[in-house]
Write an enzyme that holds these catalytic residues in place. Sequence first.
Site, PDB file in Angstrom:
ATOM      1  N   ASP A  71       6.538  49.380  57.781  1.00  0.00           N
ATOM      2  CA  ASP A  71       7.657  48.540  57.384  1.00  0.00           C
ATOM      3  C   ASP A  71       7.164  47.103  57.478  1.00  0.00           C
ATOM      4  O   ASP A  71       6.399  46.761  58.391  1.00  0.00           O
ATOM      5  CB  ASP A  71       8.881  48.757  58.269  1.00  0.00           C
ATOM      6  N   ASP A 164       4.792  37.002  47.585  1.00  0.00           N
ATOM      7  CA  ASP A 164       3.413  36.487  47.509  1.00  0.00           C
ATOM      8  C   ASP A 164       3.295  35.104  46.842  1.00  0.00           C
ATOM      9  O   ASP A 164       2.555  34.258  47.346  1.00  0.00           O
ATOM     10  CB  ASP A 164       2.503  37.482  46.771  1.00  0.00           C
TER      11      ASP A 164
HETATM   12  P1  IMP Z   1       8.556  47.435  52.568  1.00  0.00           P
HETATM   13  O1  IMP Z   1       7.764  47.397  53.823  1.00  0.00           O
HETATM   14  O2  IMP Z   1       7.824  48.134  51.467  1.00  0.00           O
HETATM   15  O3  IMP Z   1       9.954  47.932  52.810  1.00  0.00           O
HETATM   16  O4  IMP Z   1       8.652  45.919  52.075  1.00  0.00           O
HETATM   17  C1  IMP Z   1       9.706  45.081  52.385  1.00  0.00           C
HETATM   18  C2  IMP Z   1       9.731  43.832  51.531  1.00  0.00           C
HETATM   19  O5  IMP Z   1       9.001  42.808  52.205  1.00  0.00           O
HETATM   20  C3  IMP Z   1       9.102  43.933  50.144  1.00  0.00           C
HETATM   21  O6  IMP Z   1       9.998  44.384  49.194  1.00  0.00           O
HETATM   22  C4  IMP Z   1       8.726  42.469  49.906  1.00  0.00           C
HETATM   23  O7  IMP Z   1       9.836  41.765  49.467  1.00  0.00           O
HETATM   24  C5  IMP Z   1       8.362  41.975  51.291  1.00  0.00           C
HETATM   25  N1  IMP Z   1       6.910  42.112  51.514  1.00  0.00           N
HETATM   26  C6  IMP Z   1       6.291  42.958  52.385  1.00  0.00           C
HETATM   27  N2  IMP Z   1       4.958  42.830  52.314  1.00  0.00           N
HETATM   28  C7  IMP Z   1       4.731  41.887  51.366  1.00  0.00           C
HETATM   29  C8  IMP Z   1       3.537  41.337  50.817  1.00  0.00           C
HETATM   30  O8  IMP Z   1       2.402  41.691  51.160  1.00  0.00           O
HETATM   31  N3  IMP Z   1       3.720  40.395  49.872  1.00  0.00           N
HETATM   32  C9  IMP Z   1       4.941  39.984  49.443  1.00  0.00           C
HETATM   33  N4  IMP Z   1       6.069  40.485  49.905  1.00  0.00           N
HETATM   34  C10 IMP Z   1       5.981  41.430  50.866  1.00  0.00           C
END
Ligand code: IMP
Length: 210
Positions: A71, A164
């Site tokens: 997460d 990003d």
């Molecule tokens: P999850 O861990 O896939 O639920 O990601 C949660 C949210 O955090 C994503 O939809 C992005 O909006 C943001 N996020 C997490 N990791 C990144 C990254 O490496 N780059 C940009 N946004 C991120």
Amino acid sequence: MRRVLIATSNPGKLRDFAGAAAVHGIEIDGIPNFSSLPLVVEDGHTFEENARKKAEEYSRYVPGEIVVADDSGLEVDALNGAPGVHSARYAADEPHLADANTDDEANNARVLRELKSIPPAKRTGRFVCVLAAARNGKTLATFRGVAEGVILDAPRGTNGFGYDPLFYFPQIRKTFAELSAEEKSKYSHRGAAFRQFLDWCEKRISENAI
Ligand code: IMP
């Protein structure tokens, strides 16, 4: 070769993990039929709670296998840590109640709106990723990776996803959207957490502990 299953339907994440793991003698695969399994509700208050919940619940479908779930999200200091665990649905009216993700552009627009009057020196924040490894419904260990940066006042770069283009990484004077996938995994929160997991895995394998 020890096999580890990743709880994701995102082929990009799977590819990133597989590339890093091969040199450690660890084989990475997806969970079979992952998209037909019931979705785990990510209602935890911390990244760790959500990662553990996902790893534990999905590991019950593949007895005996090590399952890894992650997460992640963006924490902005001037917003008291928001969007945090609600990063994927920050553009919703009430992100903590939303059950569907909102799109990246709208999420970025909300961050920019909220930071409108905040000067550059106070626009600090970080990406955080917590990985949980579980087997048979129990967490074996968790790993936390962090990337510290600054939130710009306009997007820059076209690679990557999510926040990003707004996330400037001072160490290399680029946003994460200006990096190739290989460069990003070197500096990113996800890369850092995954390298910790791989070290742990390698050590446990050599001790015959997993
Ligand atoms: P999850 O861990 O896939 O639920 O990601 C949660 C949210 O955090 C994503 O939809 C992005 O909006 C943001 N996020 C997490 N990791 C990144 C990254 O490496 N780059 C940009 N946004 C991120």
